[in-house]
Design a protein around this motif. Structure first.
Motif, PDB file in Angstrom:
ATOM      1  N   ALA A   1      57.179 -70.401  74.903  1.00  0.00           N
ATOM      2  CA  ALA A   1      56.618 -69.564  73.851  1.00  0.00           C
ATOM      3  C   ALA A   1      56.944 -70.167  72.495  1.00  0.00           C
ATOM      4  N   VAL A   2      56.082 -69.881  71.516  1.00  0.00           N
ATOM      5  CA  VAL A   2      56.286 -70.326  70.135  1.00  0.00           C
ATOM      6  C   VAL A   2      56.312 -69.103  69.238  1.00  0.00           C
ATOM      7  N   MET A   3      57.363 -68.991  68.445  1.00  0.00           N
ATOM      8  CA  MET A   3      57.494 -67.888  67.503  1.00  0.00           C
ATOM      9  C   MET A   3      57.729 -68.440  66.102  1.00  0.00           C
ATOM     10  N   GLY A   4      57.483 -67.604  65.100  1.00  0.00           N
ATOM     11  CA  GLY A   4      57.716 -68.010  63.727  1.00  0.00           C
ATOM     12  C   GLY A   4      57.007 -67.069  62.778  1.00  0.00           C
ATOM     13  N   PRO A   5      57.390 -67.077  61.505  1.00  0.00           N
ATOM     14  CA  PRO A   5      56.732 -66.207  60.529  1.00  0.00           C
ATOM     15  C   PRO A   5      55.292 -66.630  60.282  1.00  0.00           C
ATOM     16  N   SER A   6      54.518 -65.753  59.681  1.00  0.00           N
ATOM     17  CA  SER A   6      53.141 -66.080  59.332  1.00  0.00           C
ATOM     18  C   SER A   6      53.111 -67.320  58.453  1.00  0.00           C
ATOM     19  N   GLY A   7      52.215 -68.261  58.798  1.00  0.00           N
ATOM     20  CA  GLY A   7      52.093 -69.487  58.017  1.00  0.00           C
ATOM     21  C   GLY A   7      53.045 -70.590  58.429  1.00  0.00           C
ATOM     22  N   SER A   8      53.818 -70.371  59.499  1.00  0.00           N
ATOM     23  CA  SER A   8      54.785 -71.390  59.917  1.00  0.00           C
ATOM     24  C   SER A   8      54.142 -72.525  60.692  1.00  0.00           C
ATOM     25  N   GLY A   9      52.888 -72.324  61.149  1.00  0.00           N
ATOM     26  CA  GLY A   9      52.189 -73.390  61.867  1.00  0.00           C
ATOM     27  C   GLY A   9      52.030 -73.139  63.348  1.00  0.00           C
ATOM     28  N   LYS A  10      52.303 -71.928  63.819  1.00  0.00           N
ATOM     29  CA  LYS A  10      52.276 -71.642  65.267  1.00  0.00           C
ATOM     30  C   LYS A  10      50.904 -71.914  65.879  1.00  0.00           C
ATOM     31  N   SER A  11      49.881 -71.285  65.328  1.00  0.00           N
ATOM     32  CA  SER A  11      48.541 -71.443  65.898  1.00  0.00           C
ATOM     33  C   SER A  11      48.020 -72.859  65.690  1.00  0.00           C
ATOM     34  N   THR A  12      48.334 -73.447  64.539  1.00  0.00           N
ATOM     35  CA  THR A  12      47.914 -74.832  64.288  1.00  0.00           C
ATOM     36  C   THR A  12      48.528 -75.762  65.322  1.00  0.00           C
ATOM     37  N   LEU A  13      49.778 -75.506  65.687  1.00  0.00           N
ATOM     38  CA  LEU A  13      50.435 -76.311  66.721  1.00  0.00           C
ATOM     39  C   LEU A  13      49.682 -76.202  68.038  1.00  0.00           C
ATOM     40  N   MET A  14      49.313 -74.986  68.426  1.00  0.00           N
ATOM     41  CA  MET A  14      48.587 -74.800  69.682  1.00  0.00           C
ATOM     42  C   MET A  14      47.242 -75.510  69.653  1.00  0.00           C
ATOM     43  N   PHE A  15      46.522 -75.394  68.530  1.00  0.00           N
ATOM     44  CA  PHE A  15      45.222 -76.044  68.428  1.00  0.00           C
ATOM     45  C   PHE A  15      45.365 -77.567  68.459  1.00  0.00           C
ATOM     46  N   ALA A  16      46.442 -78.086  67.872  1.00  0.00           N
ATOM     47  CA  ALA A  16      46.682 -79.534  67.889  1.00  0.00           C
ATOM     48  C   ALA A  16      47.004 -80.022  69.293  1.00  0.00           C
ATOM     49  N   LEU A  17      47.857 -79.287  69.989  1.00  0.00           N
ATOM     50  CA  LEU A  17      48.268 -79.697  71.333  1.00  0.00           C
ATOM     51  C   LEU A  17      47.128 -79.627  72.341  1.00  0.00           C
ATOM     52  N   SER A  18      46.181 -78.739  72.102  1.00  0.00           N
ATOM     53  CA  SER A  18      45.045 -78.598  73.025  1.00  0.00           C
ATOM     54  C   SER A  18      43.876 -79.494  72.646  1.00  0.00           C
ATOM     55  N   GLY A  19      44.009 -80.242  71.547  1.00  0.00           N
ATOM     56  CA  GLY A  19      42.911 -81.097  71.112  1.00  0.00           C
ATOM     57  C   GLY A  19      41.777 -80.330  70.464  1.00  0.00           C
ATOM     58  N   THR A  20      41.976 -79.028  70.244  1.00  0.00           N
ATOM     59  CA  THR A  20      40.952 -78.226  69.575  1.00  0.00           C
ATOM     60  C   THR A  20      40.832 -78.618  68.115  1.00  0.00           C
ATOM     61  N   ASP A  21      41.940 -79.047  67.538  1.00  0.00           N
ATOM     62  CA  ASP A  21      41.974 -79.476  66.145  1.00  0.00           C
ATOM     63  C   ASP A  21      42.585 -80.873  66.084  1.00  0.00           C
ATOM     64  N   ARG A  22      41.929 -81.782  65.417  1.00  0.00           N
ATOM     65  CA  ARG A  22      42.446 -83.143  65.281  1.00  0.00           C
ATOM     66  C   ARG A  22      43.622 -83.173  64.305  1.00  0.00           C
ATOM     67  N   ILE A  23      44.646 -83.965  64.626  1.00  0.00           N
ATOM     68  CA  ILE A  23      45.788 -84.100  63.737  1.00  0.00           C
ATOM     69  C   ILE A  23      45.603 -85.299  62.818  1.00  0.00           C
ATOM     70  N   ASP A  24      46.366 -85.307  61.720  1.00  0.00           N
ATOM     71  CA  ASP A  24      46.271 -86.387  60.730  1.00  0.00           C
ATOM     72  C   ASP A  24      47.147 -87.580  61.097  1.00  0.00           C
ATOM     73  N   GLY A  25      48.210 -87.323  61.829  1.00  0.00           N
ATOM     74  CA  GLY A  25      49.120 -88.396  62.207  1.00  0.00           C
ATOM     75  C   GLY A  25      49.894 -88.028  63.452  1.00  0.00           C
ATOM     76  N   GLY A  26      50.495 -89.047  64.105  1.00  0.00           N
ATOM     77  CA  GLY A  26      51.181 -88.823  65.362  1.00  0.00           C
ATOM     78  C   GLY A  26      50.205 -88.855  66.522  1.00  0.00           C
ATOM     79  N   LYS A  27      50.633 -88.358  67.674  1.00  0.00           N
ATOM     80  CA  LYS A  27      49.729 -88.349  68.828  1.00  0.00           C
ATOM     81  C   LYS A  27      50.039 -87.182  69.747  1.00  0.00           C
ATOM     82  N   VAL A  28      49.064 -86.867  70.578  1.00  0.00           N
ATOM     83  CA  VAL A  28      49.192 -85.825  71.597  1.00  0.00           C
ATOM     84  C   VAL A  28      48.747 -86.426  72.918  1.00  0.00           C
ATOM     85  N   VAL A  29      49.612 -86.375  73.919  1.00  0.00           N
ATOM     86  CA  VAL A  29      49.286 -86.902  75.244  1.00  0.00           C
ATOM     87  C   VAL A  29      49.263 -85.742  76.229  1.00  0.00           C
ATOM     88  N   PHE A  30      48.107 -85.539  76.852  1.00  0.00           N
ATOM     89  CA  PHE A  30      47.946 -84.487  77.845  1.00  0.00           C
ATOM     90  C   PHE A  30      47.523 -85.097  79.173  1.00  0.00           C
TER      91      PHE A  30
END
Length: 252
Positions: free
Chosen positions: A38-67
């Motif tokens: 599970a991922v928790m954090g205050p509003s604006g901490s990046g929780k949903s953005t993290l999920m979208f990045a990890l699922s490839g729903t949203d492209r990231i600017d740097g780094g990589k995601v391997v699934f």
């Protein structure tokens, strides 16, 4: 244990110039096969953005995601779409179901595209899942004729149609009453027990307490982590207390 998902120094920002805001600030994590995180954090901490990045729903600017061995930062949109459809499942706070289709047709729709199974096999799979989740008698109902909890069960059925390696959930109980929320979390536990990895974004300590690892985010980074034993259906209050203490420690 096999790593089904790896995020390596992920960076994501929104806006330009003085309005630019870094949402993921070089964050790294791993999700193992069969893990419930599970991922928790205050509003604006990046929780949903993290999920979208990890699922490839949203492209990231740097780094990589391997699934599942594929670097999502290097594959094309068509391949990304196929990976999400065939190997990932998604459950959102508000089920994204089509109003002009009944419950059964909503469940099978994503599986019909490019699937080598015939229609009869897909229907059988859907009906097995609907029976398992307690909505077998609702297949002909319109989505306006069932409760929020029943809609969320239909969403879980749809997410499971192709036997995904991981299910992503973004506040999956956020719009449900306490009883429906409990039922949905029990379903997630069953799915996880069958070997499917689960990653939930939640603000609810009761939901997070059912997981075995909680990542606490702040300002685009993982500020802390809490590991718990596999939940066996008992001592939820004690687990919730551990989560709440950790939330207070890091100011969430």
């Amino acid at each position: 244990m096999e790593k089904v998902l790896i995020g390596d120094r992920m960076v994501k920002s929104f806006g330009e110039g003085n309005e630019k805001r870094i949402v993921l600030d070089g964050i790294s994590l791993e999700i193992h096969a069969g893990e419930f995180a599970a991922v928790m954090g205050p509003s604006g901490s990046g929780k949903s953005t993290l999920m979208f990045a990890l699922s490839g729903t949203d492209r990231i600017d740097g780094g990589k995601v391997v699934f599942d061995g594929s670097d999502l930062t290097k594959v094309g949109e068509n391949e990304l779409s196929d990976l999400r459809r065939t190997k990932m499942g998604f459950v959102f706070q508000q089920p994204t179901l089509l109003k002009n289709l009944n419950i059964l047709d909503n469940i099978i729709l994503p599986s019909m595209r490019g699937n080598r199974r015939n229609a009869a096999e897909i229907l059988e799979r859907a009906r097995v899942l609907m029976k398992r989740t307690g909505i077998a008698d609702l297949e002909k109902r319109d989505i306006t004729q069932v409760s929020g909890g029943q809609l969320q069960r239909a969403g879980i059925c749809r997410a499971l149609m192709n036997n995904p390696k991981i299910i992503f959930g973004d506040e999956p109980t956020g719009a449900l009453n306490s009883r429906s929320g409990e039922e949905v979390m029990a379903l997630f536990a069953e799915v996880n027990a069958d070997g499917t990895a689960i990653l939930l974004v939640t603000h609810d300590a009761k939901v997070a307490a059912r997981s075995e690892r909680i990542l606490f985010m702040r300002d685009g980074n993982i500020a802390s982590e809490l590991k718990l034993p596999k939940f066996r259906g008992t001592d939820l209050d004690g687990r919730m207390e551990e989560v709440t203490i950790k939330m207070r420690e890091i100011g969430i």
